[in-house]
Design a protein around this motif. Structure first.
Motif, PDB file in Angstrom:
ATOM      1  N   PHE A 220      33.582  90.981  14.405  1.00 45.35           N
ATOM      2  CA  PHE A 220      32.570  91.417  13.451  1.00 45.35           C
ATOM      3  C   PHE A 220      32.352  92.926  13.492  1.00 45.35           C
ATOM      4  N   LYS A 221      31.896  93.456  12.372  1.00 42.49           N
ATOM      5  CA  LYS A 221      31.518  94.870  12.311  1.00 42.49           C
ATOM      6  C   LYS A 221      30.270  95.106  13.143  1.00 42.49           C
ATOM      7  N   LYS A 222      30.143  96.337  13.634  1.00 40.35           N
ATOM      8  CA  LYS A 222      29.015  96.691  14.491  1.00 40.35           C
ATOM      9  C   LYS A 222      27.861  97.197  13.629  1.00 40.35           C
ATOM     10  N   GLU A 223      27.411  96.325  12.768  1.00 40.03           N
ATOM     11  CA  GLU A 223      26.273  96.614  11.879  1.00 40.03           C
ATOM     12  C   GLU A 223      25.768  95.279  11.356  1.00 40.03           C
ATOM     13  N   GLY A 224      24.518  95.238  10.942  1.00 36.34           N
ATOM     14  CA  GLY A 224      23.949  93.967  10.480  1.00 36.34           C
ATOM     15  C   GLY A 224      23.644  93.041  11.647  1.00 36.34           C
ATOM     16  N   GLU A 225      22.911  91.974  11.343  1.00 31.01           N
ATOM     17  CA  GLU A 225      22.451  91.061  12.398  1.00 31.01           C
ATOM     18  C   GLU A 225      22.777  89.590  12.141  1.00 31.01           C
TER      19      GLU A 225
END
Length: 291
Positions: free
Chosen positions: A231-236
């Motif tokens: 996963f990208k390192k942004e959002g939750e």
């Protein structure tokens, strides 16, 4: 403030396998298979399902040292026995987890459990190396056995399956394993059509290993068995739907913002600390363990 979806960066196929000793055929997803940032998870060896023939002499890996990190072994099929120089030993069966903190230094060996070896059969495992912060690298070794029967579980609605919490917490339920830094580690066992949602800090490195079945992520991305979702390192927020009965190993952790220096089975912060580890090992300071 509205939460944001944690988007998929890549769906990664299993790299070519290699043998560790004569008992573990593994696909190394990182750090060698793919150059992805999963800090504090330094290494993931995924043993896809394989049939081992019956054998009197158990297959495995002989005595070897570790320092500076933790090894976490998760069993899905088959059974693994463990001994280490701190006097710990145990057997993990399907669903069980073995959490060994090597820290200041340990010798251990891992091999197929005797009864399983005599019958053979399917074998499937994951082993993680989890880095330790500098302040804890030389702490005392320890061992945590997390049996599936004792594992904290969240039951999903509508016969959706369950989430086994190994470490961290899910929906207010906390796992039994203690960690040195914030880590979420779950086995999601989701029935066909079942759905689950997860919330991870935006700066946590997150990945899902598809151990069995196939899934849809965030309503769009498809992933099959033996693939890893990074996963990208942004959002939750992450949503998950099982397209068939599925097992997903879920990893998410707060990065340890320190330099890493690795040499073989040692994971330290500087080259000097690696030299010291080699010297200490050669001087027998990791204890003794019979082959």
């Amino acid at each position: 403030m509205e939460t944001k979806t944690k988007e998929v960066a890549n769906v990664l196929k299993a790299p070519a396998p290699h043998m560790v000793g004569d008992g573990f055929r593994v696909h190394n997803f990182f750090p060698s298979g793919y150059e992805i940032d999963m800090n504090p998870f330094f290494l993931m060896d995924y043993g896809s399902k394989i049939e081992f023939s019956a054998r009197k002499e158990p297959r495995g890996v002989g005595v070897h040292p570790h320092r500076g990190f933790e090894t976490v072994t998760i069993a899905y099929h088959g059974a693994v026995a463990h001994h280490d120089s701190s006097g710990n030993s145990g057997i993990i069966f399907p669903g069980d987890v073995q959490w060994m903190t090597a820290a200041s230094g340990i010798l251990h060996k891992e091999y197929h459990e005797e009864a399983y070896s005599l019958t053979g059969g399917p074998f499937q495992m994951v082993q993680l190396w989890i880095n330790l912060p500098a302040k804890d690298k030389m702490s005392k070794p320890k061992y945590q056995a997390v049996k599936q029967a004792d594992m904290a579980k969240f039951i999903l609605p509508d016969n959706g399956g369950n989430i086994e919490i190994i470490a961290g917490s899910y929906q207010g339920i906390t796992g039994n394993a203690s960690t040195f830094t914030p880590i979420e580690l779950y086995n999601a066992r989701i029935n066909k059509g079942g759905k689950a949602s997860f919330n991870f800090a935006s700066n946590f490195n997150t990945g899902f290993m598809i151990v069995e079945g196939s899934v849809k992520i965030n309503g769009t991305e498809l992933a099959q068995v033996d693939s890893f979702i990074h996963f990208k390192k942004e959002g939750e927020e992450v949503s998950l739907e099982a397209l068939e009965n599925s097992v997903i190993l879920i990893l998410s952790g707060q990065p340890i913002d320190e330099p890493i220096f690795q040499y073989g089975p040692f994971l330290m912060n500087t080259e000097a600390e690696i030299d010291q580890a080699i010297s200490d090992y050669n001087q027998g300071k990791f204890g003794y363990l019979e082959e």
